[in-house]
Scaffold this active site. Structure first.
Site, short mmCIF file in Angstrom:
data_model
loop_
_atom_site.label_atom_id
_atom_site.label_comp_id
_atom_site.label_asym_id
_atom_site.label_seq_id
_atom_site.Cartn_x
_atom_site.Cartn_y
_atom_site.Cartn_z
CB ALA A 159 -0.35 -7.42 -0.26
CB SER A 160 -4.62 -4.65 0.04
OG SER A 160 -4.68 -5.67 1.03
CG LEU A 161 -3.88 -4.85 4.50
CD1 LEU A 161 -4.26 -5.69 5.71
CD2 LEU A 161 -4.72 -3.58 4.46
CB ALA A 162 2.27 -5.01 4.24
CD GLN A 163 6.34 -1.32 -0.16
OE1 GLN A 163 5.39 -0.82 -0.74
NE2 GLN A 163 7.57 -0.81 -0.22
CB VAL A 164 7.44 -8.71 0.98
CG1 VAL A 164 8.55 -9.60 1.53
CG2 VAL A 164 6.11 -9.06 1.63
CE LYS A 178 2.05 -8.72 5.49
NZ LYS A 178 1.15 -9.86 5.86
CG ASP A 315 -6.47 -13.68 2.16
OD1 ASP A 315 -7.21 -13.87 1.17
OD2 ASP A 315 -5.76 -12.67 2.28
#
Length: 526
Positions: A159-164, A178, A315
């Site tokens: 995503a825009s702020l992080a990845q999982v 995350k 969101d």
């Protein structure tokens, strides 16, 4: 315009200098701050190009003429593509800005919404394994391969702020980890300053283009979204609210367990969820669940949050909601399994105070029942004003005013081919100055409710082809329940409580006739 540019540059430079002076690692912070000049240059070029394009493309054309509308549409598309490319090149907070725009249907021109929606959730940045390992080393003190028995180096989502990443704990539990993109916390100050430059520059050239509230919202929400411990606390509070305030659907709502000992402000370790994305219609059907039941559950869950809890997940796009059959449930509806909604990504919440929550509930009750007088009263109370209350109602419902106040059954229903959608899109283009003024007036919490409404409508559109009558029945019933509960809390004398009970019975009868009997009569008469 140049005065604003110099101010933004000074703020960015000052923020960068302060960051370097106070940093534990000045060399690294200096490297981060080198991103400022190219960002400002790209922003300035993009803002100037967009502004010039609008002025040049519409020059000499008669307003509202066919040539003017065509030129404006083409300019919107070009400008949206330029803004999209700017967001991807700068990354970080810029992508979050693009995602905000993608979820503001009929609040910004449709060309921007469609362009951002087609890409912003699919082309998010991906951090390298070394960057992920660096975040773990700094926050946890160990590398991920030491913290977990297994750690998949390839992210399952970004995503825009992080990845999982998928991982397995040493006691054998599968988890989702995350991990925030490295340096994002540091660069966010610079990003917000430069985003501010773009929006202010466009507002200077086009006074009617006033989306400074969007920058203010990002400035306020970004620090909270970047603190994953805050997100974890939000998730637990949300679950407690359903258990205490909405026990009738609490079992149908699930939030993944947080592993606090394996989490930090930039790392969030949660229970791994094996479920379908909320808009995966085929996958949902394959699990034995009807999409219409999913739609009803989603609408009910968010109506409870908005009107009863006053603590709202803001969101709710498709990637943040998953569906699975209700565990250990032997009941079936005509052979179909009952759904359970799994809520993810709890970084962005808004808390509605009592007065705002009651006014908002009263407004939606009035909208569903086509009560023109009450629509105006509560729109004004929420800040729309005597002159823009009809526009506010249209933005909330995605319906033109004549449909909003139409007392017939299903006056707010949206289906996949609804001509009202194109009509409201036209209004959004024609009344951009009025929409900008409305957004300037409304409290930012209400603006986030608009975004939440748009997200939910997008989900409903995929699941059932629009916003069905059932969704408005849910809104009407839940808002009325919240209003009557408030009355019961205020009225302590027996006679007052009896009057409240009588009002509630009469309202329930009215809703039953409106939603259960009237539709059948309407079908028979046509």
């Amino acid at each position: 315009m140049w005065r604003r540019a110099v101010t933004a540059l000074a703020l960015g430079t000052g923020a960068g200098g302060a960051a370097i002076a106070t940093s534990d690692d000045p060399a690294k912070t200096l490297k981060i701050c080198t991103h400022l000049p190219p960002r400002l240059f790209r922003d300035s070029v993009a803002a100037a190009t967009i502004a010039f394009d609008y002025q040049y493309s519409l020059l000499g054309l008669e307003p509202d003429s066919e040539a003017w509308h065509k030129a404006k549409h083409e300019t919107h598309l070009r400008s949206a593509n330029r803004l999209q490319e700017l967001c991807f090149r700068n990354g970080g907070i810029y992508i979050k800005l693009g995602q905000h725009i993608a979820q503001l249907e009929y609040v910004v021109p449709a060309e921007y919404v469609q362009t951002m929606r087609a890409s912003m959730l699919k082309r998010c940045p991906v951090s390298s394994l070394e960057e992920v390992r660096g975040v773990f080393k700094k926050d946890i003190g160990e590398l991920p391969e030491k913290v977990f028995a297994e750690f998949d180096p390839v992210p399952i989502a970004s995503a825009s702020l992080a990845q999982v990443h998928a991982a397995t704990t040493h006691d054998g539990k599968k988890v989702a980890v995350k991990v925030q993109h490295d340096h994002l916390t540091d660069t966010s100050v610079i990003d917000i300053a430069t985003v501010d430059l773009v929006v202010n520059a466009l507002h200077y050239v086009f006074p009617t283009f006033d989306y400074r509230w969007l920058v203010d919202e990002i400035r306020e929400s970004a620090p909270k979204e970047l603190d994953f411990l805050c997100e974890a606390q939000n998730s637990e509070r949300c679950l407690v609210n359903f258990r205490k305030l909405s026990p009738h659907i609490a079992n149908s709502i699930y939030i993944p367990k947080v592993y606090w000992n394996l989490s930090s402000s930039r790392i969030l370790t949660m229970e791994y969820m094996d479920a379908k994305e909320v808009t995966d219609v085929k996958g949902i059907k394959d699990t034995g669940i009807r999409p219409v039941d999913v739609s009803n559950l989603v609408n009910k869950a968010f109506a409870e949050m908005i009107f009863k809890h006053g603590f709202v997940h803001c969101d709710p796009h498709a990637a943040n909601m998953m569906i699975r059959p209700l565990p250990q449930d032997s009941k079936k509806w005509f052979g179909w399994k009952r759904p359970q909604l799994i809520l993810l990504d709890h970084g962005l919440y808004k808390e509605l105070d009592y007065s705002m929550r009651m006014n908002y509930a009263s407004l939606w009750k009035a909208l569903v029942l086509a009560d023109e007088k009450a629509i105006k009263e509560y729109s004004v109370r929420l800040g729309a004003g005597d002159d823009l209350y009809a526009l506010f109602a249209g933005v909330l419902t995605m319906k033109p005013w004549k449909s909003v106040i139409d007392p017939s059954v299903g006056h707010l229903v949206l289906d996949g081919n609804n001509t009202d959608r194109s009509e409201v899109q036209m209004y959004a283009s024609l009344y951009l100055p009025q929409i900008s003024e409305l957004l300037r007036r409304l409290p930012r919490k209400i603006l986030l409710m608009l975004k939440t409404n748009d997200c939910l409508r997008a989900v409903n559109h995929v699941l059932v082809g629009g916003s069905p009558l059932e969704s408005f029945e849910t809104i009407a019933r839940t808002s009325c329940e919240a209003l009557f509960e408030a009355k019961r809390m205020e009225r302590t004398f027996f006679l007052h409580r009896f009057i409240t009970w009588l009002e509630e019975v009469l309202m329930e009868l009215r809703l039953f006739i409106f939603f259960k009997i009237a539709p059948h009569y309407y079908l028979l008469s046509n």
